[in-house]
Enzyme design. Structure first.
Site, PDB file in Angstrom:
ATOM      1  N   GLU A 242       0.826  -1.211   0.000  1.00 37.13           N
ATOM      2  CA  GLU A 242       0.000   0.000   0.000  1.00 37.13           C
ATOM      3  C   GLU A 242       0.854   1.252   0.000  1.00 37.13           C
ATOM      4  O   GLU A 242       1.802   1.382   0.770  1.00 37.13           O
ATOM      5  CB  GLU A 242      -1.011   0.039   1.144  1.00 37.13           C
ATOM      6  N   ASP A 318      -7.377  -0.293  -3.147  1.00 33.28           N
ATOM      7  CA  ASP A 318      -8.464   0.684  -3.232  1.00 33.28           C
ATOM      8  C   ASP A 318      -9.347   0.425  -4.454  1.00 33.28           C
ATOM      9  O   ASP A 318     -10.081   1.302  -4.894  1.00 33.28           O
ATOM     10  CB  ASP A 318      -7.910   2.106  -3.270  1.00 33.28           C
TER      11      ASP A 318
END
Length: 352
Positions: A242, A318
């Protein structure tokens, strides 16, 4: 819900015993008939003390005693669904059943079943925090016939991820969270990739949003260079942690991460407290190579990790879905697998 490894019937004991003997012997060489006949990748991981907590494949059973459904398809002619299982217990997918069901129409893969018994099935990915084109809707489903392959002389189908396609499970059971150790491998088509974000398989956020550094730990495959890259033109096996694709302790370029573009590529990422590794190899021959083995990235937020335990395939955490790739099988484990265990898994893969 119990996992298959908790029910040790005589046959399963024999499977684990065979796998354990392979591991005790430091099984590093070419596959043997015994291994191919008596164990699957998840039997080998269990024998090594790091059992699968998710096991996904549209091509074969990943346990020698698994005889259930591998995936579900839906045909466009009447929206009827059908589960596709294996030809025999522990065997290859029943591609003929799919071909018959999908004759003269189009079929999509709607569910990729978890063989571990924990119910960590993958379904159509929901909307997420990604703000790109078509960000507001559910992702597309894969065309069920777009990635034909062959295992042990039998036809099977992989999961062909075109841009906009994605699968996810945000409510999982047993997947690593926080800084807990885990391992994962996936088999990809090393010739099908792009520079979009992000063709991943692994651990992600449970709300389909970017929740900050260290909230993911997934295998990435492709040749995007925005966050990190290796030698040559790619594709590279990297870790999506991430807010960064990493191939070593440093962000950006890492010379030890090579271009890996075998037709069938084994990709491995594993992590534990302030330690992680990338490994890879040719799924059709040879052993695994280690491309990184060391400390977490030297950027704030990655030590300790903040993994959330969702599972993604073909997309970023996401729900960024601009990438392409092909997935054949993959697992996630509880605990940090040894190299010896992974080498035995690789031999099993090569045998198939």
């Amino acid at each position: 819900m119990s996992t298959p490894v908790t029910s040790l019937r005589p046959r399963r004991r024999a499977i684990f015993t065979a796998a354990a003997l392979l591991l005790a012997a430091g099984f590093l060489s070419a596959p043997t008939t015994v291994q191919a006949a008596t164990s699957g990748p998840c039997d080998i991981y269990a024998a090594g003390g790091t059992p699968c907590v998710a096991a996904h494949s549209t091509t074969r059973a990943l346990y020698a005693a698994y005889g259930g459904a591998l995936y579900q398809i839906r045909r466009s002619s009447d929206n009827t669904t059908r589960d596709i299982g294996v030809l025999s217990t522990g065997g290859v997918a029943n591609a003929a059943a799919q071909d018959s069901f999908c004759a003269n129409t189009t079929c999509l893969i709607t569910i990729i079943y978890d063989q571990s018994g924990r119910g960590n099935h993958l379904t159509q990915a929901p909307p997420g925090g990604f703000s790109g084109p078509a960000a507001g809707g559910y992702d597309n489903l894969a065309n069920a016939t777009a990635a034909p392959t062959t295992l042990n002389g039998q036809k099977a189908y992989g999961v062909y991820v075109a841009a906009g396609t994605g699968y996810r499970n945000n409510n999982t059971n047993g997947i690593a969270k926080g800084d807990q150790p885990e391992g994962m491998y996936a088999i990809f088509d090393g010739t099908h990739y792009n520079g979009g974000c992000c063709f991943d398989y692994g651990n992600a956020e449970t709300n389909s949003r970017d929740n900050g550094n260290g909230t993911m730990e997934a295998i990435y495959f492709g040749n995007i260079k925005v966050w990190g890259y290796g030698t040559g033109n790619g594709p590279w096996i990297m870790a999506d942690l991430e807010n960064g694709l990493y191939s070593g302790v440093n962000a950006g370029y890492n010379a030890n991460d090579p271009t890996v573009n075998y037709r069938y590529t084994t990709a491995i990422v594993k992590g534990e407290a302030n330690h992680w590794s990338i490994r890879g190899g040719n799924s059709q021959s040879g052993n695994l190579s280690t491309f990184y083995n060391g400390a977490r990235p030297n950027v704030s937020g990655y030590n300790p990790m903040k993994k959330e335990g969702a599972i993604i395939l073909g997309i970023g955490g996401d729900n960024s879905h601009g990438a392409t790739g092909t997935f054949y099988e993959g697992v996630m484990t509880s605990g940090y697998p040894t190299d010896t265990t992974e080498n035995a898994v690789q031999a099993n893969i090569v045998a198939a």
